[in-house]
Design a protein around this motif. Structure first.
Motif, PDB file in Angstrom:
ATOM      1  N   SER A 108      43.714  34.671  16.202  1.00 21.32           N
ATOM      2  CA  SER A 108      44.219  35.727  16.030  1.00 21.32           C
ATOM      3  C   SER A 108      43.229  37.035  15.463  1.00 21.32           C
ATOM      4  CB  SER A 108      45.760  35.452  14.528  1.00 21.32           C
ATOM      5  OG  SER A 108      46.287  34.658  15.508  1.00 21.32           O
ATOM      6  N   GLY A 119      50.008  36.424  18.455  1.00 18.72           N
ATOM      7  CA  GLY A 119      50.212  36.624  16.852  1.00 18.72           C
ATOM      8  C   GLY A 119      49.414  37.676  16.357  1.00 18.72           C
ATOM      9  N   LEU A 132      44.632  29.256  16.309  1.00 18.15           N
ATOM     10  CA  LEU A 132      45.350  29.672  16.057  1.00 18.15           C
ATOM     11  C   LEU A 132      45.066  31.001  15.242  1.00 18.15           C
ATOM     12  CD1 LEU A 132      48.679  30.491  16.942  1.00 18.15           C
ATOM     13  CD2 LEU A 132      48.311  29.607  13.586  1.00 18.15           C
ATOM     14  N   SER A 184      53.107  26.528  14.023  1.00 16.89           N
ATOM     15  CA  SER A 184      52.545  25.336  14.257  1.00 16.89           C
ATOM     16  C   SER A 184      52.086  24.497  13.639  1.00 16.89           C
ATOM     17  CB  SER A 184      51.287  26.891  14.369  1.00 16.89           C
ATOM     18  OG  SER A 184      51.702  27.932  15.474  1.00 16.89           O
ATOM     19  N   TYR A 239      54.291  36.688  11.270  1.00 12.25           N
ATOM     20  CA  TYR A 239      52.481  35.640  11.765  1.00 12.25           C
ATOM     21  C   TYR A 239      52.739  34.798  10.675  1.00 12.25           C
ATOM     22  CZ  TYR A 239      48.014  34.877  12.622  1.00 12.25           C
ATOM     23  OH  TYR A 239      47.085  34.604  12.837  1.00 12.25           O
ATOM     24  N   GLY A 275      47.415  29.608  28.254  1.00 12.79           N
ATOM     25  CA  GLY A 275      48.558  29.369  27.739  1.00 12.79           C
ATOM     26  C   GLY A 275      48.614  28.351  28.665  1.00 12.79           C
ATOM     27  N   LEU A 321      54.831  31.906  12.129  1.00 18.24           N
ATOM     28  CA  LEU A 321      54.440  31.913  12.829  1.00 18.24           C
ATOM     29  C   LEU A 321      53.766  29.950  13.494  1.00 18.24           C
ATOM     30  CD1 LEU A 321      53.342  31.816  16.510  1.00 18.24           C
ATOM     31  CD2 LEU A 321      51.935  32.983  16.104  1.00 18.24           C
ATOM     32  N   LYS A 377      46.915  30.613  22.811  1.00 16.45           N
ATOM     33  CA  LYS A 377      48.376  31.567  23.207  1.00 16.45           C
ATOM     34  C   LYS A 377      49.405  32.284  21.804  1.00 16.45           C
ATOM     35  CE  LYS A 377      52.307  31.941  26.032  1.00 16.45           C
ATOM     36  NZ  LYS A 377      53.403  32.007  26.928  1.00 16.45           N
ATOM     37  N   SER A 378      49.243  31.743  21.002  1.00 19.93           N
ATOM     38  CA  SER A 378      50.106  31.504  20.460  1.00 19.93           C
ATOM     39  C   SER A 378      49.614  32.679  19.156  1.00 19.93           C
ATOM     40  CB  SER A 378      51.198  30.570  19.320  1.00 19.93           C
ATOM     41  OG  SER A 378      51.604  30.102  20.077  1.00 19.93           O
TER      42      SER A 378
END
Length: 106
Positions: free
Chosen positions: A41, A90, A37, A23, A16, A74, A19, A85-86
């Motif tokens: 999450s 995540g 993000l 990003s 994570y 996304g 990620l 989306k990420s």
């Protein structure tokens, strides 16, 4: 079994963090990463934790619903959608160790 879950938890947190770092690298707006993000999450974690403790069926249902929403967002909203989306994916990744712990102790 607890050592394996602990190792998987550490691996999940490392992935994570990677990620989030990637990003940050891809976008010029650092505040957008925090805003989209990390918020996505946190929201996915908040939605999945109660579902996991209700039952395994509801956790799978909510997880599937979140993946469908993440795919839609996304594809529709460009760079912001990709961050959301990420973030959702995540958040799902961060919940997997809790899910494995409950499955192994049931």
């Amino acid at each position: 079994m607890d050592i394996q879950i602990l190792a998987f938890t550490v691996l999940s947190i490392i992935l994570y963090a990677a990620l989030v770092a990637l990003s940050f690298k891809r976008t010029s707006e650092k505040s957008a990463v925090y805003k989209y993000l990390l918020t996505a999450s946190g929201l996915s974690v908040v939605l999945l934790l109660p579902a996991i403790y209700i039952s395994l069926f509801w956790s799978a249902f909510v997880c599937t619903l979140l993946i469908v929403i993440a795919s839609y967002v996304g594809s529709q909203y460009g760079n912001k959608g990709a961050l959301i989306k990420s973030g959702i994916l995540g958040g799902i990744w961060l919940i997997i160790p809790w899910y494995l712990y409950l499955v192994s102790n049931t």
